[in-house]
Design an enzyme around this catalytic site. Structure first.
Site, PDB file in Angstrom:
ATOM      1  N   HIS A 187      32.177  38.176  31.997  1.00  0.00           N
ATOM      2  CA  HIS A 187      31.601  39.185  31.152  1.00  0.00           C
ATOM      3  C   HIS A 187      30.344  39.119  30.714  1.00  0.00           C
ATOM      4  O   HIS A 187      29.842  40.293  30.471  1.00  0.00           O
ATOM      5  CB  HIS A 187      32.874  39.527  30.219  1.00  0.00           C
ATOM      6  CG  HIS A 187      34.116  40.008  30.819  1.00  0.00           C
ATOM      7  ND1 HIS A 187      35.049  39.312  30.998  1.00  0.00           N
ATOM      8  CD2 HIS A 187      34.285  41.399  31.275  1.00  0.00           C
ATOM      9  CE1 HIS A 187      36.072  40.245  31.787  1.00  0.00           C
ATOM     10  NE2 HIS A 187      35.658  41.476  31.787  1.00  0.00           N
TER      11      HIS A 187
ATOM     12  N   GLU B 103      44.126  44.045  40.126  1.00  0.00           N
ATOM     13  CA  GLU B 103      43.176  42.661  40.107  1.00  0.00           C
ATOM     14  C   GLU B 103      43.847  41.422  39.911  1.00  0.00           C
ATOM     15  O   GLU B 103      43.743  40.238  39.801  1.00  0.00           O
ATOM     16  CB  GLU B 103      42.518  42.818  38.812  1.00  0.00           C
ATOM     17  CG  GLU B 103      43.091  43.352  37.356  1.00  0.00           C
ATOM     18  CD  GLU B 103      41.910  43.691  36.285  1.00  0.00           C
ATOM     19  OE1 GLU B 103      40.781  43.320  36.541  1.00  0.00           O
ATOM     20  OE2 GLU B 103      42.510  44.083  35.279  1.00  0.00           O
TER      21      GLU B 103
ATOM     22  N   ASP C  87      38.549  39.757  38.883  1.00  0.00           N
ATOM     23  CA  ASP C  87      39.524  39.074  38.623  1.00  0.00           C
ATOM     24  C   ASP C  87      40.516  38.940  40.010  1.00  0.00           C
ATOM     25  O   ASP C  87      41.086  37.796  39.921  1.00  0.00           O
ATOM     26  CB  ASP C  87      40.664  40.096  37.326  1.00  0.00           C
ATOM     27  CG  ASP C  87      40.003  39.786  36.092  1.00  0.00           C
ATOM     28  OD1 ASP C  87      39.789  38.440  35.724  1.00  0.00           O
ATOM     29  OD2 ASP C  87      39.977  40.495  35.443  1.00  0.00           O
TER      30      ASP C  87
ATOM     31  N   CYS D 241      35.849  48.849  41.022  1.00  0.00           N
ATOM     32  CA  CYS D 241      35.185  48.778  39.935  1.00  0.00           C
ATOM     33  C   CYS D 241      34.610  47.461  39.508  1.00  0.00           C
ATOM     34  O   CYS D 241      33.797  47.300  38.569  1.00  0.00           O
ATOM     35  CB  CYS D 241      35.773  49.445  38.795  1.00  0.00           C
ATOM     36  SG  CYS D 241      37.291  48.735  38.270  1.00  0.00           S
TER      37      CYS D 241
END
Ligand code: PEP
Ligand code: MG
Length: 575
Positions: A194, A435, A459, A506
């Site tokens: 992240h 994910e 993920d 995404c």
């Protein structure tokens, strides 16, 4: 001396600037060098601060309230012990003496070393003791701040500085958004952690996983950062500098040219319409979304509203943030993901460290474990729904019972709002992130119960290949082109299209130009990515011959040799 270091490229572009070193746990400590004649004074300042802190802790212990628990003494004893530990006090003192750096920096550096050692412990209790080390050092820093010593040299303008850190948490990085560093470098981190995702959103060249950048680079060293190749050149010579300045202006020119595509429709050569949406972390990202002509928000990572604070955002605060984004986007769809906290995005003050945080109480698991917190967010979302075109996206779902519980909670909140006479849209679509491999393989459950799907490749790859996306040591194994990953992606996109349920990607793969055509070839028609990647992706879409890439993608899906897959992908991208 000039030298180069290599890491993982995160965000492209060329940056040229001076190094600005920061310590890893907090970004507040500056680093500066002292003239030789002030070193003894600085050591005395450090000693005095250590002594004051010791007196404070001893006084606290002596005056502890009657009713305070016995642990209070144990806690203060532990802090006194850490303060006296030679790894903190002696080592910091020698660092000031030998490296002529300021006391704050020396303390922070020693703390970082210790924290790293604690983090490596297998024993969870010992691992958690790093918090005590941090608290003790923060106490000394507070004392030092009341006795400023030699003043640091006047900082340069942010835009000429390259931030160099051992590690930066996503929470720290989000606070840097208002600054204008020209680049960010870190020793730790994988390309889809992240931290890297937020860094990419800053739209400046970034390289992570450099291992020893903070040790090798000195404050104010001249740096060239090549965000495409993941290379950092330290103290380059004149010729190299001139060459990179030229490359930098070419890159800027290319970006300028792309701006012309802002209002163009994203269609392939045969006229197939492709939806290109944006990922955001905060409502303040909206101007960038507009500048890059997004067709909506495909992922609002709402958990960033919860970071960097001692309290939690209440319903009103969340409502205002969601409403602002919905109103800002007008008729366009806005997909707000319910908070995905846990793993590398922890709430402040959370000290419980799970042995495998990425496999632990994260995302929807945390929401269902803390239904009151989740209900507050759902209320805020539903109330905001009347201000635009809202879609709610739920992260990390793995099976039927989580979906059922989530939908029941949403129904319960709707009923509550109805009873209170509060307006909301009844038909807000509810989607699930795919994910986890289990979700991809049991997709029917998702198709039956949800209104749309969004594939989180970051993920999905992490969990399929069992590779921690934040760990630079295994970053070389993180492979979007692994046949297992490709099969799962094709399966989800194909099944969703067949069932006529909207599906998007995404994760970071959606914004990587090398994969645009591959995903189109699998049948994907909706992408969501960093705003800065939208126009480059649109350019690739505009030059795509869909039947041809569909044919070549089938060939890629039949291949299992990594070299063959690469070759076919190159062919696909050259078509
Ligand atoms: C993903 O996993 O691909 C995703 C988009 O979610 P995040 O990166 O926030 O985990
Ligand atoms: Mg995810």
């Amino acid at each position: 001396m000039s030298f180069a270091i290599h890491g993982l490229p995160v965000s492209s572009g060329i940056a040229i600037g001076h190094a600005h070193l920061v310590s890893h746990t907090s970004l507040e400590v500056v680093h500066y060098m002292l003239p030789k004649n002030l070193v003894a004074e600085e050591v005395a300042r450090l000693d005095a601060a250590l002594q004051t802190t010791r007196s404070e802790l001893t006084a606290l212990r002596a005056n502890r309230p009657q009713q305070a628990a016995a642990e209070f003494d144990a806690f203060l004893d532990l802090h006194l012990m850490i303060l006296g530990d030679e790894h903190i006090s002696h080592a910091a003192r020698s660092m000031v003496e030998q490296e002529h750096c300021n006391a704050e920096w020396a303390l922070k550096s020693q703390m970082d070393e210790l924290v790293m050692q604690f983090e490596a412990f297998d024993d969870a209790y010992l691992r958690e003791r790093k918090t005590d080390v941090i608290q003790v050092v923060e106490r000394v820093l507070k004392v030092l701040s009341g006795h400023p010593g030699h003043q640091p040299p006047t900082p340069q303008h942010d835009s000429e500085m390259v931030l160099v850190a051992h590690d930066v948490s996503p929470a720290d990085l989000i606070q840097l958004k208002p600054h204008q560093f020209c680049s960010i470098l870190t020793d730790l981190g994988g390309a889809t952690s992240h931290t890297s995702i937020v860094a990419r959103g800053l739209n400046i060249p970034c390289v992570v996983g450099l291992h020893h950048a903070r040790e090798l680079i000195k404050d104010r060293d001249m740096l060239i950062v090549d965000g495409e190749q993941g290379v950092v050149i330290v103290n380059p010579d004149k010729n190299l500098l001139a060459e990179y300045k030229l490359r930098q202006s070419q890159f800027v020119l290319e970006r300028q040219k792309l701006k012309r595509l802002r209002t163009a429709r994203a269609t392939t050569l045969d006229g197939t319409r492709i939806e290109l949406q944006a990922n955001i972390e905060m409502p303040t990202d909206l101007p960038q979304v507009m500048e890059n002509g997004a067709a909506g928000i495909g992922l609002f990572r709402s958990e960033f509203l919860f970071l960097n604070r001692d309290d939690l955002p209440d319903e009103e605060e969340q409502f205002s943030a969601y409403r602002a984004v919905l109103e800002g986007m007008g008729e366009m769809p806005v997909t707000i993901r319910t908070y995905d906290l846990g793993a590398d995005k922890q709430l402040k003050g959370v000290t419980r460290v799970a042995s495998n945080p990425a496999l632990g109480l994260r995302a929807i698991r945390l929401c269902l474990a803390e239904p009151q917190l989740f209900r507050t967010q759902l209320r805020a979302l539903l109330r905001a729904s009347v201000y635009g075109n809202l879609k709610i996206l739920v992260p990390m779902l793995s099976g039927a019972s989580e979906i059922t519980q989530t939908l029941q909670l949403i129904d319960g909140v709707k009923q509550e709002l109805k009873n209170q006479g509060i307006a909301f849209k009844e038909e807000v679509p509810i989607g699930g992130m795919i994910e986890i491999p289990a979700a991809a393989l049991a997709l029917n459950i998702f198709i039956k119960k949800l209104d749309f799907l969004s594939i989180g490749t970051n993920d999905l790859i992490q969990y399929t290949l069992a590779i921690d996306r934040t760990d630079e040591e295994v970053a070389h194994l993180y492979d979007p082109l692994h046949p297992a990953v490709l099969q799962l992606l094709a399966l989800v996109i194909g099944s969703a299209n067949k069932a006529e349920i909207p599906v998007s990607v995404c994760g970071e793969m959606a914004g990587e130009y090398a994969y645009t055509r591959l995903l189109l070839g699998m049948g994907l028609r909706q992408f969501s990515m960093h705003p800065a990647q939208l126009l480059g992706t649109k350019q690739r879409v505009l030059t795509t011959n869909l039947p041809e890439v569909t044919f070549l993608t089938q060939k890629i899906l039949r291949a299992d040799d990594p070299i063959k897959i690469r070759e076919l992908l190159d062919k696909l991208n050259a078509a």
